[in-house]
Design a protein around this motif. Structure first.
Motif, PDB file in Angstrom:
ATOM      1  N   GLU A 170       1.171  -1.400   0.353  1.00  0.00           N
ATOM      2  CA  GLU A 170       0.119   0.070  -0.189  1.00  0.00           C
ATOM      3  C   GLU A 170       0.986   1.285   0.062  1.00  0.00           C
ATOM      4  O   GLU A 170       1.844   1.659   0.502  1.00  0.00           O
TER       5      GLU A 170
ATOM      6  N   SER B  32      -2.528   4.127  -3.242  1.00  0.00           N
ATOM      7  CA  SER B  32      -3.264   3.051  -4.372  1.00  0.00           C
ATOM      8  C   SER B  32      -2.455   1.709  -3.356  1.00  0.00           C
ATOM      9  O   SER B  32      -1.797   1.367  -2.660  1.00  0.00           O
TER      10      SER B  32
ATOM     11  N   GLN C  43     -11.787  -7.925  -9.249  1.00  0.00           N
ATOM     12  CA  GLN C  43     -11.848  -6.877  -8.334  1.00  0.00           C
ATOM     13  C   GLN C  43     -12.668  -5.751  -8.117  1.00  0.00           C
ATOM     14  O   GLN C  43     -12.380  -5.389  -6.762  1.00  0.00           O
ATOM     15  N   GLU C  44     -14.174  -5.955  -8.261  1.00  0.00           N
ATOM     16  CA  GLU C  44     -14.612  -5.173  -7.449  1.00  0.00           C
ATOM     17  C   GLU C  44     -15.606  -5.351  -6.091  1.00  0.00           C
ATOM     18  O   GLU C  44     -15.242  -4.649  -5.443  1.00  0.00           O
TER      19      GLU C  44
ATOM     20  N   GLN D 151     -11.979  -4.700  -4.262  1.00  0.00           N
ATOM     21  CA  GLN D 151     -12.503  -2.601  -3.742  1.00  0.00           C
ATOM     22  C   GLN D 151     -13.417  -2.761  -3.042  1.00  0.00           C
ATOM     23  O   GLN D 151     -12.550  -1.347  -2.092  1.00  0.00           O
ATOM     24  N   ARG D 152     -14.314  -3.099  -2.779  1.00  0.00           N
ATOM     25  CA  ARG D 152     -15.361  -2.853  -1.529  1.00  0.00           C
ATOM     26  C   ARG D 152     -14.602  -3.162  -0.048  1.00  0.00           C
ATOM     27  O   ARG D 152     -14.897  -2.683   0.516  1.00  0.00           O
TER      28      ARG D 152
ATOM     29  N   PRO E 190     -12.254   0.460   0.400  1.00  0.00           N
ATOM     30  CA  PRO E 190     -12.783   1.812  -0.509  1.00  0.00           C
ATOM     31  C   PRO E 190     -11.991   3.049  -0.386  1.00  0.00           C
ATOM     32  O   PRO E 190     -12.497   3.935  -1.012  1.00  0.00           O
TER      33      PRO E 190
ATOM     34  N   LYS F  48      -9.005   3.786  -0.816  1.00  0.00           N
ATOM     35  CA  LYS F  48      -8.147   3.426  -2.146  1.00  0.00           C
ATOM     36  C   LYS F  48      -8.319   3.222  -3.442  1.00  0.00           C
ATOM     37  O   LYS F  48      -8.633   1.666  -2.901  1.00  0.00           O
ATOM     38  N   PRO F  49      -8.701   3.662  -4.314  1.00  0.00           N
ATOM     39  CA  PRO F  49      -8.042   2.796  -5.344  1.00  0.00           C
ATOM     40  C   PRO F  49      -6.958   1.349  -5.522  1.00  0.00           C
ATOM     41  O   PRO F  49      -6.343   1.463  -4.913  1.00  0.00           O
ATOM     42  N   LEU F  50      -7.401  -0.494  -6.276  1.00  0.00           N
ATOM     43  CA  LEU F  50      -6.754  -1.003  -6.274  1.00  0.00           C
ATOM     44  C   LEU F  50      -5.857  -0.494  -7.581  1.00  0.00           C
ATOM     45  O   LEU F  50      -6.061  -0.519  -8.568  1.00  0.00           O
ATOM     46  N   LYS F  51      -4.297  -1.160  -7.307  1.00  0.00           N
ATOM     47  CA  LYS F  51      -3.793  -1.092  -8.472  1.00  0.00           C
ATOM     48  C   LYS F  51      -3.776  -3.274  -8.727  1.00  0.00           C
ATOM     49  O   LYS F  51      -3.140  -3.637  -7.863  1.00  0.00           O
TER      50      LYS F  51
END
Length: 578
Positions: A119, A123, A137-138, A141-142, A145, A147-150
């Motif tokens: 981290e 991201s 991935q979705e 991602q939840r 919440p 930071k966006p996933l790389k």
């Protein structure tokens, strides 16, 4: 015929006549694609490009490659990640942040074959086995919440292996929390060393490693973690991962058990301790080495039962056992056991001592260090600090009226000279030497400054050995060798020979192997061979004479073990190919 071969035929990438030619050679339809790549009709690179193209266009699932042993997953994933402009990561080469895995349910990570690994301010990097699985991935991602996933890519085997380590880490979570509470409530170093929970953790580590058949336990601090690895069947596997703060009390307690100086962290130290693991008592030889982030601690597990193993139980075939036994029955002379580090030479020496020890003979050993303690044998531990080297100990031993002498290792000319003199004056000497095969020991001794006529007069027998992994009996299946390997083995194998391999299962930790066994060659020194050694003959001339005397090389011995279904051809080629 398999699906990929059919699709390659349909789009004209390979020709029907190429397939027919291979079928005419009685090659299984399932292995047509493997042999097409081996024969050069189609390169592996072109095949991987085709598979990646089909995966990206949704024609194939990524799991299609599971049906093809010879198509390496990491090569396909590297190509796929390149095409998708993603990062492919070898998880073994990074220092992962395990705290991230606490923020995601383990069941969900297992379901999606995903692993959060690092981290930064922008991201969270998550390694996926299938980078095209948008649902996975979705869902992850939840869980993160803010930071966006790389998205990164890693092999399924590596992800599953690390998730298993996370599971192990969770299993000792309560114990680690208890250790932290104890350490926080304790002020003095003395009280920290008496903390009981760290002893419980050491007990769990030793028990898990021994149940996992580890021969050595490595405890290594990294920048972020403390890693515990075990050497199982000659290869290291990670057993535990702890946070960095657990390392100092763990290291101090182990050093205390082995009577080492816990304040000394700048110099290597050696010691040993004994403890009960389950119902059995084990000895542990411990070595510390200062490294960048602390001290690397390695413990050799000394199982007393192994010292009493008979040579034939260690995997020595009858013919070689009889040859070595003949050498051990000689009234005087020198017998050498050779091979690289970790090839089981010490175990063979103890096996030979088992054959030799009795009430009538005085048997003395010089070792560094004494690994196993045995009755009826006087064991001397060398101690260079007080001026007791191998050579010094040997000189004193000869005044002790011994019949048989075991020298742990011949390291220098002085030790070898005394050993040869002892062998020529009526003592049977057994020792080890670092050479790759039996014949090479003779020029090696000459290089160390011993005259050829002394070598020929003293030598009785030389054994060279290696350890090979045994195929796991729970997942053993027949293996179809490629034509190139069959051609390479040539005259060593009979027609229609069957070979086996382990597919990998839970019992063998997916490795396909369980346990190890010796392969060896034993060279008895006949009168003819002794005569040409005295004349300083070349290695080739000595080998020719040895073969006339019935010598069978280690490679041939290994192939016989593979023909008997004990190990795989791949393992023999890895360990014994000259």
């Amino acid at each position: 015929m398999d699906r990929i071969t059919q699709d390659l035929l349909a789009n004209g990438s390979i020709m029907q006549r190429q397939v027919d030619r291979l079928l005419a050679q009685s090659i299984s339809p399932d292995l047509i694609l493997r042999d097409i790549t081996l024969s050069g009709f189609m390169t592996m690179d072109r095949l991987v490009r085709f598979i990646v193209q089909q995966i990206r266009s949704g024609v194939y699932e990524l799991s299609i490659i599971d049906d093809y042993d010879y198509i390496k997953e990491h090569i396909v994933l590297q190509k796929l990640s390149q095409e998708e402009n993603l990062l492919f990561i070898d998880l073994d080469s990074i220092d992962m942040d395990y705290k991230l895995t606490e923020r995601a349910p383990l069941a969900q990570l297992k379901k999606f074959n995903a692993l959060p690994i690092s981290e930064d301010e922008l991201s969270v990097t998550v390694a996926f086995n299938d980078p095209l699985n948008i649902d996975a991935q979705e869902a992850l991602q939840r869980l993160f919440p803010r930071k966006p996933l790389k998205v990164a890519v890693a092999t399924k085997k590596q992800i599953q292996s690390y998730l298993f380590k996370v599971e192990l880490k969770n299993s000792v979570k309560d114990l680690v929390a208890k250790i932290r509470d104890e350490l926080n409530s304790i002020n003095s170093v003395e009280e920290q060393q008496e903390a009981s929970s760290i002893l419980l953790l050491i007990d769990v580590v030793l028990k898990t490693c021994i149940q996992g058949r580890a021969s050595d336990i490595h405890i290594e601090p990294t920048e972020k973690n403390c890693v515990v690895r075990g050497r199982v069947d000659g290869k290291l596997t990670e057993m535990f991962i702890f946070e960095k703060d657990i390392y100092p009390p763990l290291a101090s307690r182990l050093k205390l058990l082995a009577n080492l100086d816990i304040a000394e962290k700048r110099k290597p130290q050696d010691g040993r301790f004994s403890t009960l693991v389950g119902a059995l008592e084990y000895d542990f030889r411990i070595s510390t080495l200062p490294i960048l982030y602390g001290e690397s601690i390695v413990m050799r597990v000394l199982d007393k039962q192994k010292a009493l193993v008979k040579l034939e139980d260690a995997g020595m075939d009858t013919a070689n056992y009889q040859k070595l036994l003949k050498g051990l029955q000689a009234p005087f002379g020198i017998i050498l056991v050779t091979g690289p580090t970790g090839s089981g030479k010490t175990t063979t020496l103890y096996g030979a001592l088992n054959e030799l020890r009795n009430v009538e003979d005085k048997v003395i050993t010089v070792e560094d260090p004494v690994e196993y303690r045995m009755n009826l044998i006087q064991q001397v531990q060398v101690n260079p600090k007080v001026g007791l080297s191998f050579a010094d100990a040997l000189r004193s031993i000869l005044r002790q009226d011994p019949d048989k002498i075991m020298i742990g290792e011949i390291r220098d000319q002085e030790t070898l000279e005394i050993a040869i003199k002892a062998a020529l004056t009526g003592h049977l000497v057994i020792s080890t030497l670092h050479t790759n095969d039996a014949i090479s020991s003779i020029p090696r001794m000459a290089d160390m400054g011993i005259q050829h006529y002394l070598i020929s007069g003293a030598l009785v027998a030389i054994q060279a050995q290696r350890l090979v992994r045994k195929i796991c009996v729970h997942c053993k299946v027949e293996e179809k060798l490629s034509p190139t390997i069959i051609e390479e083995l040539g005259s060593f194998i009979p027609e229609n020979a069957k070979f086996y391999i382990g597919k990998g299962c839970k019992e063998c930790n997916e490795s396909g192997y369980m346990g190890r066994e010796m392969i060896c060659e034993v060279l008895n020194i006949s009168e003819e061979l002794s005569s040409i050694i005295a004349k300083g003959a070349s290695k080739d001339a000595m080998l020719e004479q040895a073969k006339r005397d019935g010598f069978i090389g280690i490679y041939e011995n290994g192939i016989q073990k593979a023909l008997d279904g004990i190990t795989s051809i791949e393992e023999i080629l890895r360990v014994a190919k000259g």
